[in-house]
Design a protein around this motif. Structure first.
Motif, PDB file in Angstrom:
ATOM      1  N   GLN A  65       0.842  -1.185   0.000  1.00  0.00           N
ATOM      2  CA  GLN A  65       0.000   0.000   0.000  1.00  0.00           C
ATOM      3  C   GLN A  65       0.880   1.240   0.000  1.00  0.00           C
ATOM      4  O   GLN A  65       2.056   1.187   0.378  1.00  0.00           O
ATOM      5  CB  GLN A  65      -0.897   0.019   1.245  1.00  0.00           C
ATOM      6  N   LYS A  66       0.336   2.329  -0.423  1.00  0.00           N
ATOM      7  CA  LYS A  66       1.032   3.606  -0.336  1.00  0.00           C
ATOM      8  C   LYS A  66       0.979   4.094   1.097  1.00  0.00           C
ATOM      9  O   LYS A  66      -0.073   4.058   1.734  1.00  0.00           O
ATOM     10  CB  LYS A  66       0.382   4.628  -1.273  1.00  0.00           C
ATOM     11  N   ILE A  67       2.113   4.512   1.627  1.00  0.00           N
ATOM     12  CA  ILE A  67       2.163   4.993   3.007  1.00  0.00           C
ATOM     13  C   ILE A  67       1.369   6.291   3.109  1.00  0.00           C
ATOM     14  O   ILE A  67       1.678   7.284   2.443  1.00  0.00           O
ATOM     15  CB  ILE A  67       3.617   5.218   3.467  1.00  0.00           C
ATOM     16  N   GLY A  68       0.341   6.271   3.939  1.00  0.00           N
ATOM     17  CA  GLY A  68      -0.513   7.445   4.070  1.00  0.00           C
ATOM     18  C   GLY A  68      -0.063   8.408   5.145  1.00  0.00           C
ATOM     19  O   GLY A  68      -0.465   9.569   5.153  1.00  0.00           O
ATOM     20  N   ASP A  69       0.746   7.938   6.079  1.00  0.00           N
ATOM     21  CA  ASP A  69       1.191   8.779   7.192  1.00  0.00           C
ATOM     22  C   ASP A  69       2.696   8.604   7.360  1.00  0.00           C
ATOM     23  O   ASP A  69       3.157   7.721   8.085  1.00  0.00           O
ATOM     24  CB  ASP A  69       0.445   8.387   8.465  1.00  0.00           C
ATOM     25  N   ALA A  70       3.456   9.460   6.680  1.00  0.00           N
ATOM     26  CA  ALA A  70       4.915   9.354   6.727  1.00  0.00           C
ATOM     27  C   ALA A  70       5.441   9.599   8.133  1.00  0.00           C
ATOM     28  O   ALA A  70       6.451   9.024   8.533  1.00  0.00           O
ATOM     29  CB  ALA A  70       5.539  10.349   5.754  1.00  0.00           C
ATOM     30  N   ARG A  71       4.742  10.441   8.898  1.00  0.00           N
ATOM     31  CA  ARG A  71       5.187  10.708  10.270  1.00  0.00           C
ATOM     32  C   ARG A  71       5.108   9.455  11.136  1.00  0.00           C
ATOM     33  O   ARG A  71       5.979   9.206  11.964  1.00  0.00           O
ATOM     34  CB  ARG A  71       4.334  11.826  10.887  1.00  0.00           C
ATOM     35  N   ALA A  72       4.059   8.664  10.937  1.00  0.00           N
ATOM     36  CA  ALA A  72       3.905   7.432  11.705  1.00  0.00           C
ATOM     37  C   ALA A  72       5.039   6.455  11.387  1.00  0.00           C
ATOM     38  O   ALA A  72       5.535   5.755  12.271  1.00  0.00           O
ATOM     39  CB  ALA A  72       2.551   6.793  11.434  1.00  0.00           C
ATOM     40  N   ARG A  73       5.437   6.392  10.107  1.00  0.00           N
ATOM     41  CA  ARG A  73       6.562   5.519   9.746  1.00  0.00           C
ATOM     42  C   ARG A  73       7.860   6.029  10.372  1.00  0.00           C
ATOM     43  O   ARG A  73       8.670   5.236  10.847  1.00  0.00           O
ATOM     44  CB  ARG A  73       6.701   5.426   8.231  1.00  0.00           C
ATOM     45  N   TRP A  74       8.064   7.333  10.352  1.00  0.00           N
ATOM     46  CA  TRP A  74       9.255   7.898  10.985  1.00  0.00           C
ATOM     47  C   TRP A  74       9.279   7.583  12.475  1.00  0.00           C
ATOM     48  O   TRP A  74      10.319   7.285  13.051  1.00  0.00           O
ATOM     49  CB  TRP A  74       9.305   9.406  10.746  1.00  0.00           C
ATOM     50  N   ASN A  75       8.108   7.632  13.105  1.00  0.00           N
ATOM     51  CA  ASN A  75       8.025   7.306  14.528  1.00  0.00           C
ATOM     52  C   ASN A  75       8.398   5.846  14.772  1.00  0.00           C
ATOM     53  O   ASN A  75       9.051   5.518  15.767  1.00  0.00           O
ATOM     54  CB  ASN A  75       6.612   7.584  15.038  1.00  0.00           C
ATOM     55  N   ASP A  76       8.001   4.951  13.857  1.00  0.00           N
ATOM     56  CA  ASP A  76       8.394   3.546  13.966  1.00  0.00           C
ATOM     57  C   ASP A  76       9.903   3.392  13.861  1.00  0.00           C
ATOM     58  O   ASP A  76      10.509   2.557  14.553  1.00  0.00           O
ATOM     59  CB  ASP A  76       7.716   2.714  12.870  1.00  0.00           C
ATOM     60  N   PHE A  77      10.523   4.181  12.978  1.00  0.00           N
ATOM     61  CA  PHE A  77      11.979   4.140  12.868  1.00  0.00           C
ATOM     62  C   PHE A  77      12.632   4.560  14.174  1.00  0.00           C
ATOM     63  O   PHE A  77      13.657   3.990  14.583  1.00  0.00           O
ATOM     64  CB  PHE A  77      12.466   5.039  11.729  1.00  0.00           C
ATOM     65  N   LEU A  78      12.051   5.544  14.858  1.00  0.00           N
ATOM     66  CA  LEU A  78      12.581   5.965  16.163  1.00  0.00           C
ATOM     67  C   LEU A  78      12.557   4.800  17.147  1.00  0.00           C
ATOM     68  O   LEU A  78      13.526   4.574  17.879  1.00  0.00           O
ATOM     69  CB  LEU A  78      11.757   7.131  16.693  1.00  0.00           C
ATOM     70  N   TYR A  79      11.470   4.035  17.150  1.00  0.00           N
ATOM     71  CA  TYR A  79      11.394   2.854  18.011  1.00  0.00           C
ATOM     72  C   TYR A  79      12.532   1.882  17.683  1.00  0.00           C
ATOM     73  O   TYR A  79      13.185   1.348  18.581  1.00  0.00           O
ATOM     74  CB  TYR A  79      10.057   2.135  17.813  1.00  0.00           C
ATOM     75  N   THR A  80      12.756   1.646  16.394  1.00  0.00           N
ATOM     76  CA  THR A  80      13.795   0.700  15.983  1.00  0.00           C
ATOM     77  C   THR A  80      15.174   1.191  16.396  1.00  0.00           C
ATOM     78  O   THR A  80      15.996   0.412  16.894  1.00  0.00           O
ATOM     79  CB  THR A  80      13.747   0.490  14.457  1.00  0.00           C
ATOM     80  N   ALA A  81      15.437   2.471  16.187  1.00  0.00           N
ATOM     81  CA  ALA A  81      16.741   3.022  16.559  1.00  0.00           C
ATOM     82  C   ALA A  81      16.972   2.936  18.059  1.00  0.00           C
ATOM     83  O   ALA A  81      18.053   2.551  18.515  1.00  0.00           O
ATOM     84  CB  ALA A  81      16.844   4.469  16.089  1.00  0.00           C
ATOM     85  N   LEU A  82      15.946   3.251  18.846  1.00  0.00           N
ATOM     86  CA  LEU A  82      16.079   3.171  20.306  1.00  0.00           C
ATOM     87  C   LEU A  82      16.286   1.729  20.754  1.00  0.00           C
ATOM     88  O   LEU A  82      17.080   1.446  21.650  1.00  0.00           O
ATOM     89  CB  LEU A  82      14.833   3.755  20.976  1.00  0.00           C
ATOM     90  N   HIS A  83      15.556   0.813  20.118  1.00  0.00           N
ATOM     91  CA  HIS A  83      15.624  -0.587  20.532  1.00  0.00           C
ATOM     92  C   HIS A  83      16.960  -1.216  20.171  1.00  0.00           C
ATOM     93  O   HIS A  83      17.527  -1.986  20.948  1.00  0.00           O
ATOM     94  CB  HIS A  83      14.488  -1.368  19.869  1.00  0.00           C
ATOM     95  N   ARG A  84      17.491  -0.879  19.010  1.00  0.00           N
ATOM     96  CA  ARG A  84      18.679  -1.585  18.529  1.00  0.00           C
ATOM     97  C   ARG A  84      19.978  -0.809  18.725  1.00  0.00           C
ATOM     98  O   ARG A  84      21.064  -1.395  18.652  1.00  0.00           O
ATOM     99  CB  ARG A  84      18.504  -1.954  17.065  1.00  0.00           C
ATOM    100  N   LEU A  85      19.882   0.507  18.987  1.00  0.00           N
ATOM    101  CA  LEU A  85      21.099   1.295  19.140  1.00  0.00           C
ATOM    102  C   LEU A  85      21.200   1.994  20.489  1.00  0.00           C
ATOM    103  O   LEU A  85      22.301   2.287  20.948  1.00  0.00           O
ATOM    104  CB  LEU A  85      21.180   2.379  18.051  1.00  0.00           C
ATOM    105  N   GLY A  86      20.076   2.279  21.118  1.00  0.00           N
ATOM    106  CA  GLY A  86      20.139   3.125  22.290  1.00  0.00           C
ATOM    107  C   GLY A  86      19.578   2.534  23.548  1.00  0.00           C
ATOM    108  O   GLY A  86      20.283   1.943  24.364  1.00  0.00           O
TER     109      GLY A  86
END
Length: 331
Positions: free
Chosen positions: A68-89
Motif C-alpha cells: 500500500q502507499k504509506i498514508g502517514d509518513a510521520r507514523a513511519r518515521w516514529n516507527d523508525f525511532l522505536y527501531t533506533a532506540l531498541h537496537r542502538l540506544g
C-alpha cells in the motif's frame, strides 16, 4: 569470508570500546560495569549492522513492491525511532544495567546450589553448529509463540500490545513499535528461557539478531509471500500481515470479554500456529490496525470518533500505560 567478517567485527568492537565506551565508563564512575559495557558495545554494533542491512535490502523492496502507499509518513518515521532506540540506544543500555547482571546473578545462584541448566547440545552431542543453532532457534520460538499469544489473551496485556497493532501503515520498522514495558518483559522472559535451556551467551546474541531481522521482514510493506509450502515453514510478510488485520489478531472484543479469535501468532515458524490451531493461510494482503481506532456507532446509534493510540513516542507510551491501568481497574 565469514571468518574475516567475524575478525573485523571483533576489531571494531575493541576499537570502539577502548576509544569511547571504556573512557566514558570510568569518567562516570562505573568501572565495576566494564565487562557488561563490553557486551553492550557488541549489542550496539550488531544493531548498527542490522540497520544497515534493513536500509540496503528491505527499504528498496518496499519502494519497488509495496502493499500500500504509506498514508502517514510521520507514523513511519516514529516507527523508525522505536527501531533506533531498541537496537542502538535504549535497550542496549537496559541490557547493560539490568538484564546482563540479572542473568549473571541467576546463573551464579544456580551454580551455588549445584543446579545446572539443561543444555540441549548435551542431549544431542553430535549436533553440528548449524543444527544446534536451528534447534535453539526453534525452541526459543516455541516460547515466544506463547508469550505473543498471551499478549492477545489478557486484557491488561493487550492494552500494552495493542500499540504494536495500531499502525495502519505497517512497514519494516513496525516490528519495534511496542510499549517499553512489554518489550522489557519479553526480553527478560526470553533471556530466562535461553538460560534455562543452556544457550551459549555468544550464540544468544546471534539468535536474537537473526530473529529481529526476520521480524523486520515480516512487518515490511512488501507484496511478498513464500508460497503454499514455504509459508508453512517460515512466517512471510503476507502471513504476518493477516495477524495485523483489523481485529483479526485481537482476542478481546469491545465488551472486554475474552473470545476465541486471533490468528498467526507465530513469531518465526508457522508450525506452532498449525499445531495449536491458530493458523490462517488466507492468501490476502489485508488492511491493518485495531478496530476501535475507527469511528463507530455507540448504543444510541451516534457515530463517535475512534480511540487515539497517540502520534508521538511519549504520547503512545503514556496512553499504553493509561489503557493498562484502566483495564486493571475494570477487571
Amino acid at each position: 569470508m565469514m571468518q574475516f567478517l567475524i575478525d573485523l567485527f571483533g576489531t571494531v568492537q575493541g576499537w570502539l570500546f577502548q576509544g569511547a565506551v571504556q573512557p566514558a565508563i570510568f569518567l562516570l564512575g562505573l568501572g565495576a560495569y566494564t565487562e557488561e559495557a563490553f557486551e553492550g558495545t557488541e549489542w550496539f554494533l550488531i544493531g548498527v549492522c542490522e540497520l544497515a542491512l534493513l536500509f540496503a535490502v528491505l527499504r528498496p523492496l518496499e519502494a519497488w513492491f509495496p502493499v500500500q502507499k504509506i498514508g502517514d509518513a510521520r507514523a513511519r518515521w516514529n516507527d523508525f525511532l522505536y527501531t533506533a532506540l531498541h537496537r542502538l540506544g535504549l535497550f542496549p543500555i537496559l541490557i547493560f544495567f539490568t538484564l546482563d547482571p540479572l542473568m549473571d546473578g541467576v546463573a551464579g545462584m544456580l551454580r551455588f546450589d549445584n543446579i545446572h541448566p539443561v543444555s540441549l547440545d548435551s542431549l544431542w552431542p553430535n549436533l553440528g553448529p548449524v543444527a544446534s543453532f536451528l534447534l535453539y532457534l526453534l525452541v526459543l520460538d516455541f516460547f515466544d509463540y506463547w508469550y505473543h499469544r498471551g499478549s492477545h489473551t489478557y486484557r491488561w496485556w493487550w492494552s500494552l500490545h495493542s500499540l504494536h497493532h495500531s499502525q495502519q501503515d505497517m512497514n519494516l520498522w513496525s516490528d519495534n513499535r511496542n510499549h517499553l514495558l512489554d518489550d522489557a518483559m519479553r526480553d527478560i522472559y526470553m533471556a530466562l528461557i535461553a538460560l534455562g535451556i543452556g544457550v551459549p551467551p555468544a550464540q544468544y546474541v546471534l539468535l536474537v539478531s537473526v530473529s529481529r531481522i526476520l521480524q523486520s521482514l515480516q512487518h515490511a510493506n512488501i507484496r511478498l509471500h513464500f508460497g503454499a509450502i514455504g509459508e508453512r515453514f517460515l512466517v512471510s510478510p503476507r502471513y504476518h500481515r493477516m495477524h495485523h488485520a483489523i481485529d483479526a489478531g485481537v482476542v478481546l472484543a469491545s465488551d472486554g470479554k475474552r473470545h476465541a479469535a486471533g490468528c498467526n501468532f507465530a513469531v518465526l515458524f508457522p508450525i506452532w500456529d498449525i499445531v495449536f490451531r491458530s493458523a490462517n493461510f488466507r492468501p490476502e494482503f489485508v488492511a491493518t490496525g485495531v478496530g476501535d481506532q475507527f469511528p463507530q456507532k455507540n448504543a444510541a446509534g451516534v457515530i463517535v470518533p475512534g480511540r487515539s493510540y497517540g502520534r508521538g513516542f511519549w504520547h503512545q507510551q503514556w496512553l499504553g500505560l493509561t489503557r493498562m491501568v484502566d483495564s486493571l481497574v475494570r477487571s
